[in-house]
Design a protein around this motif. Structure first.
Motif, short mmCIF file in Angstrom:
data_model
loop_
_atom_site.label_atom_id
_atom_site.label_comp_id
_atom_site.label_asym_id
_atom_site.label_seq_id
_atom_site.Cartn_x
_atom_site.Cartn_y
_atom_site.Cartn_z
N GLU A 166 0.71 -1.34 -0.10
CA GLU A 166 0.09 -0.08 0.03
C GLU A 166 0.93 1.12 -0.26
O GLU A 166 1.90 1.48 0.87
CB GLU A 166 -0.86 0.12 1.16
N ARG B 260 -0.75 4.59 -0.68
CA ARG B 260 -1.49 5.59 -0.83
C ARG B 260 -1.63 6.09 0.79
O ARG B 260 -2.00 5.42 1.70
CB ARG B 260 -3.01 5.34 -1.35
N TRP C 9 -4.91 5.95 2.53
CA TRP C 9 -5.26 4.44 3.18
C TRP C 9 -4.68 4.69 4.53
O TRP C 9 -5.41 4.03 5.33
CB TRP C 9 -4.57 3.48 2.32
#
Length: 295
Positions: A210, A212, A215
């Motif tokens: 991940e 982002r 997020w």
């Protein structure tokens, strides 16, 4: 005359090639102390740290790269390196001398498990791993070093490990105070620092899958804007930069220390394809993955 009972013998640790490190003493696989940091068995290729290191340079200087950033430690300066840091390019000066304490991550957290502030301060030290000590702080560190070293070699003390834990906790308080002094915390910064601590831990654990910032903000139950502002205030770098930094570190380690193909690495790091990874890596490192692997 009552014969003393010898308690569990000291064994060499598995911290790198510690058993070959002249002048070191070890407490099992938990703790290693050496007063000859210039003889440390440092890797020639980038390596991700799997232990905590606290060092004091007493003479000369040490140069190295940590997370791709050039770092220099001069005499009178303390170095704090946490697990997951990527270290390479280690270059001590010919006259360099110093003290070094290395400990397993489990042992570190076992000692500070009930003292959250100390754990947080050590996380903050990731942005400023080198700190200038005052003269009395240098002497205090040396005192802790000598007494812990003496207890490690005291095989006849039934409470040896408990004593060492207590001494190390006391030392952590003093080291934490140095970090606190250097960072000059205020209450609002402390709130931001807690956000940053949690963010960094999540990035370390999830950056392979991940990238982002939104997020991470969602997992922390805060807005991306608040997360970005808190991270910037504490570290001077944006949340995006931190994520990119950790992703790049993971790529560097995989390229140098594994035989996986670039396609396999792209899949493991959750990139759409090999070409996308290549562009990302060149943008952040300056060379292609293949060029970096061959360098």
């Amino acid at each position: 005359m009552v014969k003393k009972k010898k308690i569990a013998p000291i064994q060499t640790t598995e911290f790198g090639k510690a058993k070959d490190w002249e002048g070191s003493v070890c407490l099992g696989n938990d703790l290693l102390l050496s007063d000859q940091i210039n003889k440390a068995p440092m890797p020639s290729e980038p390596r991700k740290m799997n232990f905590i290191l606290i060092g004091l340079c007493t003479k000369g200087r040490i140069k190295y790269r940590m997370n791709t950033q050039e770092v220099t430690v001069h005499a009178g300066e303390m170095l704090v390196v946490s697990e997951r840091h990527v270290i390479d390019g280690y270059q001590p000066s010919e006259d360099m001398e110093g003290l070094c304490i290395m400990m397993s991550v489990d042992f570190f957290h076992e000692i500070i498990k009930s003292v959250h502030d100390i754990s947080s301060l050590f996380v903050v030290a990731r942005m400023q791993p080198v700190m200038k000590l005052e003269d009395d702080e240098i002497e205090t560190f040396k005192d802790y070093f000598q007494v812990v070293k003496q207890k490690i070699t005291d095989n006849y003390n039934h409470f040896r490990k408990d004593l060492i834990r207590t001494l190390m906790l006391a030392m952590f308080y003093d080291v934490g105070n140095v970090i606190y002094r250097v960072k000059n915390f205020d209450e609002s910064l402390r709130r931001s620092e807690k956000v940053f601590t949690n963010f960094l831990k999540m990035v370390e654990e999830n950056c392979r899958k991940e990238r982002r910032v939104a997020w991470y903000a969602q997992q922390l139950n805060i807005t991306p804007k608040y997360l970005s502002e808190a991270v910037k205030r504490v570290s001077g770098r944006s949340a995006v930069e931190w994520v990119e930094n950790y992703v790049t570190m993971e790529l560097r380690v995989l390229l140098k220390n594994s035989t996986k193909t670039i396609k396999e690495i792209a899949n493991e790091m959750n990139f759409p394809n090999q070409s996308f990874l290549g562009k990302y890596f060149k943008e952040h490192v300056g060379v292609t993955p293949s060029e970096y692997r061959k360098s």
